[in-house]
Design a protein around this motif. Structure first.
Motif, short mmCIF file in Angstrom:
data_model
loop_
_atom_site.label_atom_id
_atom_site.label_comp_id
_atom_site.label_asym_id
_atom_site.label_seq_id
_atom_site.Cartn_x
_atom_site.Cartn_y
_atom_site.Cartn_z
N GLU A 124 -9.25 -2.63 0.32
CA GLU A 124 -10.70 -2.57 0.43
C GLU A 124 -11.35 -2.11 -0.88
O GLU A 124 -12.44 -2.57 -1.23
N SER A 129 -11.33 6.41 5.03
CA SER A 129 -11.04 6.08 3.64
C SER A 129 -10.94 4.58 3.48
O SER A 129 -10.56 3.87 4.41
N THR A 132 -8.92 1.51 2.15
CA THR A 132 -7.54 1.23 1.74
C THR A 132 -7.59 0.65 0.33
O THR A 132 -8.66 0.28 -0.16
N GLU A 174 0.81 -1.23 0.00
CA GLU A 174 0.00 0.00 0.00
C GLU A 174 0.84 1.28 0.00
O GLU A 174 0.59 2.19 -0.77
N ARG A 176 -7.99 6.90 -2.38
CA ARG A 176 -8.34 6.89 -0.96
C ARG A 176 -9.19 8.10 -0.60
O ARG A 176 -9.96 8.08 0.35
N LYS A 187 -14.83 6.43 0.31
CA LYS A 187 -14.84 6.52 1.77
C LYS A 187 -16.03 5.76 2.32
O LYS A 187 -17.07 5.65 1.67
#
Lengths: 307, 133
Positions: free
Chosen positions: A294, A289, A291, A207, A231, A235
């Protein structure tokens, strides 16, 4: 090839245009386009079978495209294979070495193909990974093989490092060391001549390294974005309202409700959704946010957003 | 100085570094003339791109918080901002306004807001003197 951004006169390190590659009737890659600028760390995310490895093999001329084209350093890998390969290094997910060679002879062998080989980095990394140069490659563990492949990829100090699922199947400590090595040993040179293209589904580990990414799905691009921008755009809002009520949540990507609690996925419209929620005096309101991992997991939902 | 990144915060990673280093400087976690961690070791430790750390340091330098001494690294600068007093006031007013707006929406009264501000100022002062003991 025409460069779309007039401000950027540098040749992209990777340019993929409408790439198609089929295996029989199966379209492994089906119209993919992306551009990687020098100095970037580019993430290439996708599920197993999404076409990541096929794409990388086309960059290396290990596979030939059925349609569309790829350019590496502005060159066609089919015509200028040596010129392309001498400026890059590749770490595949499964590394194989000659079984009769030791760690030392393997590195000598790899170095013999290279114009440049940094002995200091080689020694540093052998010490860091505690690899015994006299050991036979057959007696190395999977983690040690990957470490040896990484040393072989970094010592020539290539302009492009192609990593295909480099950390899958490794233990967490080896994975962490792998990434630290990419940051420390590889990125220590001239930043404009250090480009990383990494395909992975262990996204959370990379990341912090990723500047831009493409999510690949069934051989097509689902989403390409700058990591910080992504990001900022995606959200998750969680709210607990005083009672169950009707809400106007147009533009939300996804709404999950459980009684008075709502969980909303915002798609660049976080402020507007928050304003709507605040009008109903929520008891609790939280925003975070997504990631990159995600965002990748939410691919099914994203399809609606980009459609 | 401990730095910690949060990819869920919604703030770009380099700005998180800028904020935390500014915080450390304000609370005494980092003293005038003290060196900042090198770009490479910090990037490795946080497992972020070196460009991200370099961008944060460049931003801090342009804000006048740190200075780069060639061949020696980055250091916390002795005297403050190159900006005029009124320009500095304007920048701070923006931050204060943001807190006032947030307080309004959180239903925090004026008195409570002022009390909280005082409390935080004291907390920073305490951290600062503890760091210098």
């Amino acid at each position: 090839m025409i460069n779309k951004d007039p401000m950027n006169t540098e040749t992209p390190v990777i340019e993929i245009q409408n790439l198609v590659r089929r295996y029989g009737r199966h379209d492994a890659v089906n119209g993919l386009s992306l551009t990687v600028q020098p100095g970037q760390c580019y993430g290439f995310f996708g599920r197993n079978g999404a076409g990541k490895t096929t794409t990388i093999k086309c960059l290396l001329n290990l596979l030939r495209p059925d349609a569309g084209g790829v350019r590496v350093f502005g060159l066609d890998p089919r015509k200028a294979e040596v010129a392309v390969k001498s400026r890059l290094a590749y770490v595949p997910d499964l590394v194989a070495f000659y079984p009769w060679m030791t760690v030392r002879t393997t590195l000598e062998y790899l170095a013999s193909f290279r114009r440049h080989w940094n002995r200091d980095i080689e020694n540093d990394l052998l010490t860091r990974f505690q690899l015994d140069p006299t050991k036979k490659t057959t007696s190395l563990s999977k983690g040690q093989r990957t470490q040896l492949a990484l040393i072989g990829a970094i010592c020539p100090e290539p302009e492009l490092l192609l990593l295909d699922e480099p950390t899958s199947g490794l233990d967490p400590i080896v994975r962490r060391e792998f990434i630290e090595t990419v940051i420390g040993a590889y990125q220590s040179g001239d930043p404009t001549r250090r480009t990383v293209f990494v395909s992975t589904h262990l996204i959370s580990e990379f990341e912090g390294l990723i500047d831009e990414f493409t999510i690949l799905e069934q051989g097509r691009e689902l989403l390409s974005m700058n990591a910080d921008a992504a990001r900022d755009r995606f959200k998750k809002i969680r709210a607990r309202l005083p009672q169950e009520m009707k809400l106007n949540l147009t533009g939300a990507l996804q709404v999950k409700r459980s009684g008075r609690e709502v969980e909303i996925l915002a798609n660049g419209n976080c402020a507007q959704l928050l304003a709507e929620l605040k009008m109903h005096s929520p008891e609790e309101l939280k925003t975070e946010s997504l990631t990159l991992e995600e965002i990748f997991v939410a691919s099914d939902v994203l399809k609606k957003a980009v459609a | 100085m401990r730095l910690q990144l949060d990819f869920k915060s919604g703030t770009p990673v380099y700005l998180q570094l800028v904020d935390q280093i500014r915080h450390a400087a304000a609370s005494g976690g980092l003293r005038t003339g003290e060196p900042l961690p090198g770009i490479r070791p910090l990037a490795e430790e946080l497992r972020v791109n070196r460009n991200t750390v370099a961008k944060a340091y460049a931003e801090l330098e342009s804000q006048g918080v740190i200075e780069t001494l060639p061949g020696k690294g980055c250091f916390l600068k002795a005297v403050g901002s190159p900006l005029t007093k009124s320009a500095r006031n304007d920048l701070l007013i923006q931050e204060i306004d943001r807190a006032i707006v947030a307080a309004h929406h959180l239903q925090i009264s004026e008195a409570d807001l002022l009390a909280l501000l005082k409390k935080r100022l004291e907390a920073f002062a305490r951290q600062h003197s503890a760091a210098h003991d």
